[in-house]
Motif scaffolding. Structure first.
Motif, PDB file in Angstrom:
ATOM      1  N   GLU A  71      36.055  42.733  43.380  1.00  0.00           N
ATOM      2  CA  GLU A  71      34.716  42.144  43.151  1.00  0.00           C
ATOM      3  C   GLU A  71      34.496  41.006  44.150  1.00  0.00           C
ATOM      4  N   ARG A  72      35.405  40.056  44.189  1.00  0.00           N
ATOM      5  CA  ARG A  72      35.405  39.055  45.257  1.00  0.00           C
ATOM      6  C   ARG A  72      36.868  38.896  45.694  1.00  0.00           C
ATOM      7  N   ARG A  73      37.125  39.153  46.980  1.00  0.00           N
ATOM      8  CA  ARG A  73      38.512  39.046  47.462  1.00  0.00           C
ATOM      9  C   ARG A  73      38.720  37.629  47.976  1.00  0.00           C
ATOM     10  N   SER A 107      26.949  43.271  43.663  1.00  0.00           N
ATOM     11  CA  SER A 107      25.999  42.283  43.167  1.00  0.00           C
ATOM     12  C   SER A 107      26.286  41.873  41.720  1.00  0.00           C
ATOM     13  N   HIS A 108      26.251  40.607  41.489  1.00  0.00           N
ATOM     14  CA  HIS A 108      26.377  40.059  40.125  1.00  0.00           C
ATOM     15  C   HIS A 108      25.667  38.706  40.082  1.00  0.00           C
ATOM     16  N   ARG A 109      25.599  38.148  38.890  1.00  0.00           N
ATOM     17  CA  ARG A 109      25.056  36.786  38.784  1.00  0.00           C
ATOM     18  C   ARG A 109      25.766  36.051  37.645  1.00  0.00           C
ATOM     19  N   HIS A 110      25.771  34.750  37.753  1.00  0.00           N
ATOM     20  CA  HIS A 110      26.475  33.933  36.759  1.00  0.00           C
ATOM     21  C   HIS A 110      25.867  32.536  36.717  1.00  0.00           C
ATOM     22  N   MET A 111      26.251  31.784  35.711  1.00  0.00           N
ATOM     23  CA  MET A 111      25.697  30.441  35.531  1.00  0.00           C
ATOM     24  C   MET A 111      26.263  29.450  36.543  1.00  0.00           C
ATOM     25  N   TRP A 148      20.981  36.959  41.440  1.00  0.00           N
ATOM     26  CA  TRP A 148      21.783  38.097  41.894  1.00  0.00           C
ATOM     27  C   TRP A 148      22.280  37.809  43.303  1.00  0.00           C
ATOM     28  N   HIS A 149      23.541  38.134  43.558  1.00  0.00           N
ATOM     29  CA  HIS A 149      24.054  37.964  44.922  1.00  0.00           C
ATOM     30  C   HIS A 149      25.132  38.986  45.221  1.00  0.00           C
ATOM     31  N   ASP A 150      25.050  39.538  46.430  1.00  0.00           N
ATOM     32  CA  ASP A 150      26.068  40.452  46.933  1.00  0.00           C
ATOM     33  C   ASP A 150      26.265  40.126  48.409  1.00  0.00           C
ATOM     34  N   HIS A 151      27.441  40.502  48.899  1.00  0.00           N
ATOM     35  CA  HIS A 151      27.754  40.214  50.293  1.00  0.00           C
ATOM     36  C   HIS A 151      28.104  41.507  51.012  1.00  0.00           C
ATOM     37  N   GLY A 152      27.872  41.535  52.321  1.00  0.00           N
ATOM     38  CA  GLY A 152      28.258  42.707  53.105  1.00  0.00           C
ATOM     39  C   GLY A 152      28.625  42.278  54.509  1.00  0.00           C
TER      40      GLY A 152
END
Ligand code: 1HN
Length: 348
Positions: A71-73, A107-111, A148-152
């Motif tokens: 998910e996040r390395r 993509s995910h989101r959190h507080m 929402w955020h995702d990286h590429g």
């Protein structure tokens, strides 16, 4: 008091503590000194992570797990004074994130609010709230809470950035929520560069009202920051402790760019030796340019480009530049402390 009398007193106190302990009570007078200290007494230890030392491990992680699976390395920069706690200061988290060419971090989101500070590579992107931004070394990028955020990475080289998050703060308040987006990548609804043009060019939409807590500018490109510092140096006096130090701001409010993390960039000239300084916010620094050393509580930490180091709350320290100009990025919880009336600094 006689020895016998003293023994009787401590026995009856111990017995009392035991009995009230069974009712989930404990005496303040035994712990008060540790709770209300005359000065900050942080478990945070000063430390430095040399990029050359940690880079091989970051790259090795790239062969062990994909960004998608992880998910996040990320390799967490864990404060040696607080092992096992996933934090770099008492209130803040930091880690080194790797994204390899062709990968997507879903993509995910959190507080939790996040910042990215680009260390290595160029051309990978992050998408936040429907807009993509290409990241380059020295760029400071914001992911506001619940976006929402995702990286590429569409470039042909690995990219590494430092993540800073307010995870321990949110954890302390027991206020964490998180969810995954239904697809790996969120749909893009605004053209690239829109936020910077709309909010970061000395202009604001005419009816703009203060809304979100984080800055609507979500990439503060290093090229602009560096140029501003270079222009200011011609007329500014050097601050005895900091050189020329600027804070990143939310153009809508004039306050810090994020509600929980304050961010800064400072230029110190060749030959600069800073005056001693301390403040109640533990600071995480990343060297962008130049070399130098920071003496923290009498211990010397020598840094160069891409190195990260941490100065604990209220630790006396000063910087010394050992190259031509040095540039340091930094972040801390100062914005939170200021809101609560807690922040203090001491020079000299
Ligand atoms: C997160 O969402 C990111 O989006 C990085 O890149 C590090 C650490 C803990 C929780 C969420 C990211 C994180 C994180």
């Amino acid at each position: 008091m006689t020895q016998a009398r003293q023994n009787t007193v401590s026995n009856s106190r111990a017995d009392f503590y035991e009995r009230i302990g069974q009712r989930s009570m404990t005496p303040l007078w035994e712990v008060m000194r540790g709770l209300v200290t005359p000065e900050p007494a942080s478990p945070c230890a000063p430390n430095l992570w040399r990029y050359d030392d940690i880079r091989p491990f970051i790259m090795e992680a790239g062969g062990l797990i994909t960004a998608k699976e992880a998910e996040r390395r990320v390799l967490i920069l864990e404060n040696p004074g607080m092992p096992g706690q996933s934090r770099i200061t008492r209130s803040l988290y930091a880690g080194m994130q790797l994204i390899l060419p062709g990968e997507v971090a879903p993509s995910h989101r959190h507080m939790q609010t996040a910042l990215r500070f680009v260390i290595e590579g160029s051309g990978a992107y992050t998408a936040v709230d429907g807009e993509k931004t290409i990241m380059r070394p020295g760029d400071f990028v914001i992911t506001p809470q619940w976006c929402w955020h995702d990286h590429g990475n569409d470039s042909d080289a690995p990219m590494v950035w430092l993540d800073g998050l307010d995870i321990p703060l949110v954890q302390f308040l027991d206020a964490s929520f998180a969810e995954h987006f239904e697809a790996d990548e969120q749909p893009l609804t605004r053209p690239e560069g829109d936020s910077l043009a709309r909010f970061g060019a000395g202009l604001l939409p005419v009816d703009q009202e203060a809304g979100a807590l984080s800055s609507p500018v979500f990439n503060y490109p290093y090229a602009r920051t560096r140029e501003a510092l270079e222009t200011m140096r011609r007329s500014d006096e050097w601050d005895p402790c900091h050189g020329l130090k600027m804070k990143y701001v939310n153009p809508v409010t004039g306050g810090f760019a994020m509600p929980t993390m304050a961010t800064f960039m400072q230029l110190m000239p060749k030959g600069f030796t800073g005056a001693p300084y301390r403040s109640t916010d533990g600071m995480v620094y990343v060297c962008v340019e130049g070399t130098g050393e920071t003496v923290i509580n009498g211990e010397t930490f020598a840094w160069g480009p891409r190195d990260t180091f941490v100065v604990p709350s209220w630790a006396g320290h000063h910087h010394r530049v050992t190259s031509d100009d040095a540039v340091l990025f930094s972040f801390s919880d100062r914005v939170v402390q200021e809101k609560l009336g807690l922040w203090r600094e001491k020079r000299g």
